[in-house]
Each structure stands twice: as structure tokens, then as C-alpha cells.
Design an enzyme around this catalytic site. Structure first.
Site, short mmCIF file in Angstrom:
data_model
loop_
_atom_site.label_atom_id
_atom_site.label_comp_id
_atom_site.label_asym_id
_atom_site.label_seq_id
_atom_site.Cartn_x
_atom_site.Cartn_y
_atom_site.Cartn_z
N SER A 1 -9.39 -34.48 19.85
CA SER A 1 -9.97 -35.01 21.16
C SER A 1 -8.59 -35.72 21.59
CB SER A 1 -10.93 -36.12 20.79
OG SER A 1 -12.04 -35.35 20.28
N1 SAH Z 1 -12.98 -35.80 15.78
C1 SAH Z 1 -12.40 -34.47 15.85
C2 SAH Z 1 -12.77 -33.63 17.14
C3 SAH Z 1 -12.82 -32.25 16.86
S1 SAH Z 1 -13.55 -31.14 18.00
C4 SAH Z 1 -10.74 -34.65 15.79
O1 SAH Z 1 -10.47 -36.11 15.83
O2 SAH Z 1 -9.85 -33.90 15.72
C5 SAH Z 1 -15.22 -31.13 17.43
C6 SAH Z 1 -15.45 -30.54 16.03
O3 SAH Z 1 -16.96 -30.52 16.08
C7 SAH Z 1 -14.86 -29.25 15.91
O4 SAH Z 1 -13.95 -29.09 14.95
C8 SAH Z 1 -15.95 -28.25 15.55
O5 SAH Z 1 -15.98 -27.25 14.63
C9 SAH Z 1 -17.01 -29.26 14.99
N2 SAH Z 1 -18.60 -28.94 15.25
C10 SAH Z 1 -19.01 -28.51 16.26
N3 SAH Z 1 -20.39 -28.20 15.89
C11 SAH Z 1 -20.80 -28.86 14.72
C12 SAH Z 1 -21.80 -28.83 13.92
N4 SAH Z 1 -23.09 -28.48 14.21
N5 SAH Z 1 -21.69 -29.59 12.56
C13 SAH Z 1 -20.43 -29.88 12.52
N6 SAH Z 1 -19.18 -29.89 12.96
C14 SAH Z 1 -19.27 -29.22 14.36
#
Ligand code: SAH
Length: 214
Positions: free
Chosen positions: A64
Site C-alpha cells: 500500500s
Molecule cells: N498490508 C499490506 C498490503 C498488501 S495488499 C502491505 O503493507 O504490503 C493486500 C493483501 O491482501 C495481498 O497480499 C492479498 O494477497 C491479501 N488478501 C486478499 N484477500 C485476502 C484474504 N481473504 N485473506 C488474507 N489475505 C488476503
């Protein structure tokens, strides 16, 4: 990967940018000063790690924007020792910010590869969250209740299991929306049966996918 005065200087500039965009919580700003975001990115992006940008982190996912991480964290109103559930570990950067502020962090990621990569970086930086590989829609009932819940992917709706795992009086920050854009919402659990919702503007996240653990 190494930290250096150059990267520390870049972090100070990023903090000024976050302040100019309205981030005020000193705990959040101090955490951004302490955590080396470039550790969470591929080497090729290290020089841009402290610009307010999102980057690919593999498995089709993105880390993000720093502003988004700061904004969501500020809305969580963290107290030292808060038990926090994060959905979407991704790179682990948001996880590290929560840990740096002193929260006890539990984080779930649905991509095995990202889960393992985040584990390595967070261990290397001496953070100690409990990382789980699985479906965030289910939460972690074995470790509930949580003081706070933060969802870092775009949710189609508010998952009831996550509301159930939140303490009464607890806060959930969740971007809601199935298209390109989501509405950032703060949910406060008023009682076992009531929640209050407030809106905090439009953001863009990768989707929160149900039953798609891989
Ligand atoms: N907090 C992260 C944001 C990554 S983007 C950072 O700082 O880098 C969001 C993430 O949510 C992705 O890696 C994606 O694979 C994950 N995601 C999507 N649906 C999900 C679910 N149902 N359970 C767990 N993770 C999920």
C-alpha cells in the site's frame, strides 16, 4: 539489504509529506521514521521506497501507499499492547508499523509465497508478529477477541466473523467496495449486536478474495 543515513534522510522527507497530507499521530509518524520500508521491496525499487507510491510485491499484489498505511493506522487509534488482527499481510510493511507502535499483531495472508517472504523480512528486522497463512474472512477465532482489526484489501462487505472477533468498544478499519475503488470505513463495535459506521474517503486496494487460499 542495509539501512543508511541516505534512507533515514528519505524517511524524514516522507514524514513531512505525510504531515502535509494531514497525519498527526506522533506514534504513527515515529513508526514511519523507525521502519526501513525499502526492506519490504525488491532491490530495484529501493531508491523510490520513500516516495508515496505503491509497488508490486509479487503474486500480483501491491504494498500500500505509505499515506494509506499511515491513514489506516491513525484511524485505529492504537494503544501500546493492543491486540490487533490484520487481514492481508502482503509485504509485511503495515504489520511492522503496528509492531513498532507496540501492538501485539496477528496477521493473515492468503498467498503462501507472500506469507513466507513477509515472515523472513519481519524476523530479520526483529519484529515478532504472529503470521498466519489462510483466509482472512474467517479471522483467527482461536486468538479472539481483538482490540482492533485492520483490513488492507478491498472487502466486498463487512465479514461477520471479524465483527464477532472484535471486543465490544473495539475498532475495525475496513475499505469496502468491489470495484476499483473502496470507501474507507471505521466500524466501532457498540455492543454484541450493534456497530456504528463512519466514512473516511475513497482509496484503492487489491480485492479481498474469499476461499482463495494458495
Ligand atoms: N498490508 C499490506 C498490503 C498488501 S495488499 C502491505 O503493507 O504490503 C493486500 C493483501 O491482501 C495481498 O497480499 C492479498 O494477497 C491479501 N488478501 C486478499 N484477500 C485476502 C484474504 N481473504 N485473506 C488474507 N489475505 C488476503
Amino acid at each position: 539489504m542495509q539501512d543508511s543515513f541516505k534512507y533515514k534522510g528519505m524517511r524524514k522527507k516522507l514524514i513531512q509529506e505525510l504531515q502535509s497530507k494531514g497525519i498527526k499521530d506522533e506514534k504513527v509518524l515515529d513508526a514511519f521514521e523507525a521502519v526501513p520500508r525499502h526492506y519490504f521491496l525488491d532491490n530495484a525499487f529501493a531508491e523510490q521506497a520513500y516516495s508515496n507510491m505503491a509497488f508490486q510485491i509479487g503474486s500480483g499484489q501491491t504494498i500500500s501507499h505509505p499515506y494509506t498505511v499511515a491513514f489506516q493506522t491513525e484511524l485505529l487509534d492504537l494503544k501500546k499492547g493492543d491486540k490487533v488482527l490484520e487481514i492481508g499481510t502482503g509485504s509485511g510493511f503495515q504489520t511492522s508499523i503496528l509492531c513498532q507502535i507496540g501492538a501485539k499483531v496477528f496477521s493473515i495472508e492468503r498467498h503462501k509465497e507472500l506469507h513466507l517472504k513477509a515472515k523472513r523480512v519481519l524476523q530479520h528486522l526483529k519484529f515478532n508478529p504472529r503470521l498466519s497463512f489462510g483466509d482472512g474472512f474467517k479471522g483467527l477465532p482461536a486468538f479472539a477477541p481483538f482490540d482492533k482489526v485492520i483490513i488492507t484489501c478491498g472487502a466486498p462487505y463487512i465479514p461477520q466473523a471479524l465483527v464477532d472477533q472484535l471486543k465490544v468498544g473495539g475498532i475495525m478499519i475496513i475499505p469496502i467496495g468491489e470495484g476499483e475503488e473502496q470507501q474507507m470505513k471505521r466500524i466501532v463495535k457498540k455492543s454484541e449486536t450493534e456497530i456504528a459506521e463512519e466514512d473516511f474517503g475513497v482509496f484503492k486496494f487489491v480485492p479481498m478474495l474469499e476461499n482463495k487460499v494458495k
